[in-house]
Design an enzyme around this catalytic site. Sequence first.
Site, short mmCIF file in Angstrom:
data_model
loop_
_atom_site.label_atom_id
_atom_site.label_comp_id
_atom_site.label_asym_id
_atom_site.label_seq_id
_atom_site.Cartn_x
_atom_site.Cartn_y
_atom_site.Cartn_z
CG ASP A 55 -1.70 1.26 1.62
OD1 ASP A 55 -2.59 1.63 0.04
OD2 ASP A 55 -2.48 1.70 2.26
CG HIS A 76 -0.67 2.08 -8.97
ND1 HIS A 76 -1.10 2.11 -8.13
CD2 HIS A 76 -1.72 3.00 -9.43
CE1 HIS A 76 -2.82 2.37 -7.56
NE2 HIS A 76 -2.85 3.17 -7.90
CG LEU A 103 8.86 -17.63 -3.88
CD1 LEU A 103 9.03 -17.87 -2.20
CD2 LEU A 103 9.51 -16.85 -4.58
C1 IPE Z 1 -5.48 -2.72 0.20
O1 IPE Z 1 -4.89 -0.95 0.05
C2 IPE Z 1 -5.42 -2.90 -1.06
C3 IPE Z 1 -3.87 -3.37 -1.99
C4 IPE Z 1 -2.96 -2.68 -1.36
C5 IPE Z 1 -4.01 -4.50 -2.93
P1 IPE Z 1 -6.28 -0.38 -0.09
O2 IPE Z 1 -5.64 0.55 -0.21
O3 IPE Z 1 -7.27 -0.77 -1.58
O4 IPE Z 1 -7.04 -0.78 0.96
P2 IPE Z 1 -7.79 0.87 1.91
O5 IPE Z 1 -8.60 1.56 1.42
O6 IPE Z 1 -6.84 1.77 2.17
O7 IPE Z 1 -8.24 0.34 3.04
C1 IPE Z 2 -1.36 0.11 -3.00
O1 IPE Z 2 -1.43 1.42 -3.06
C2 IPE Z 2 -1.62 0.37 -4.38
C3 IPE Z 2 -3.93 -0.74 -4.83
C4 IPE Z 2 -4.65 -0.21 -3.64
C5 IPE Z 2 -4.14 -1.00 -5.97
P1 IPE Z 2 -3.19 2.43 -3.58
O2 IPE Z 2 -2.87 3.02 -4.73
O3 IPE Z 2 -3.75 2.13 -2.42
O4 IPE Z 2 -1.58 4.10 -2.52
P2 IPE Z 2 -2.53 5.00 -1.35
O5 IPE Z 2 -2.85 4.15 -0.45
O6 IPE Z 2 -3.53 5.76 -1.91
O7 IPE Z 2 -1.50 5.82 -1.35
MG MG Z 3 -4.11 2.43 -0.52
#
Ligand code: IPE
Ligand code: IPE
Ligand code: MG
Length: 245
Positions: free
Chosen positions: A19, A36, A130
């Site tokens: 995240d 991303h 793995l």
């Molecule tokens: C969790 O992150 C999902 C992934 C990293 C793929 P999110 O960014 O979607 O989680 P929330 O919405 O902050 O809980």
């Molecule tokens: C995690 O990064 C990737 C996915 C959920 C696909 P985020 O896109 O949630 O990044 P933040 O949390 O908004 O910084």
């Molecule tokens: Mg996020």
Amino acid sequence: MPEQSDHIQIPRHVAIVMDGNGRWARQRGRPRTYGHKVGSSKVHDIVEESKELGIEVLTLFAFSSENWKRPKSEVNFLMELMIQMLKKEIRKLEEKGVQVRFIGQRELLPEKLLKVIADSEARTRNNNALILQIAASYGGQWDITRAARVLAEKVARGELLPEQIDEKTLAAELAFSDLPDADLFIRTGGELRISNFLLWQAAYAEFYFTDVLWPDFSVDEYHNALRHFSGRQRRFGQTGEQVSG
Ligand code: IPE
Ligand code: IPE
Ligand code: MG
């Protein structure tokens, strides 16, 4: 890894919520998609290091059931990124003995991604250095609900009695029921929540939360998490004396 490697306990199964990509990009005045892209380039080293350390299973949360609610352009970008990443990495993964698996609600994924997934899984199915699980369109609630439905169908067909349903029969219908549960659950990006990632299979995982945003996550940071894991006493409901004695 660290100095006294003989004292280090290596988890069998590491699960990571990658995240913080969006915030990392916004901090730099760039679109979320840039985060991303940079984030995806960090996966390679973590996979490699996991294999080197003898970790058996690495499960990466790439896209959640709830992420479908994001703007369509971001969702499309993420789907395309997974396709490109797999195409780019699959040959190296194949050669290095990594087995690639996908977990999640496949019927929601675009056809083009499904094809690449099928190809990746077929090419690496006999590898055992793995197991790399990519969780895409995955939610712990989806997983448990699906397992419950399978059991209900068995009961309806007269193949199973309701009283035969216990933790073992339910666990057997979950995704990756053939693999050990998560030992170490890492979340980058500073949030202290699970966000519907492994629910059942993290029942006794050790949690490690870090403020580091995923695009900044390095092998050194990974070692920090592993060091923390190694220092914890896992009691599984027993007393400290029981497990150390
Ligand atoms: C969790 O992150 C999902 C992934 C990293 C793929 P999110 O960014 O979607 O989680 P929330 O919405 O902050 O809980
Ligand atoms: C995690 O990064 C990737 C996915 C959920 C696909 P985020 O896109 O949630 O990044 P933040 O949390 O908004 O910084
Ligand atoms: Mg996020």
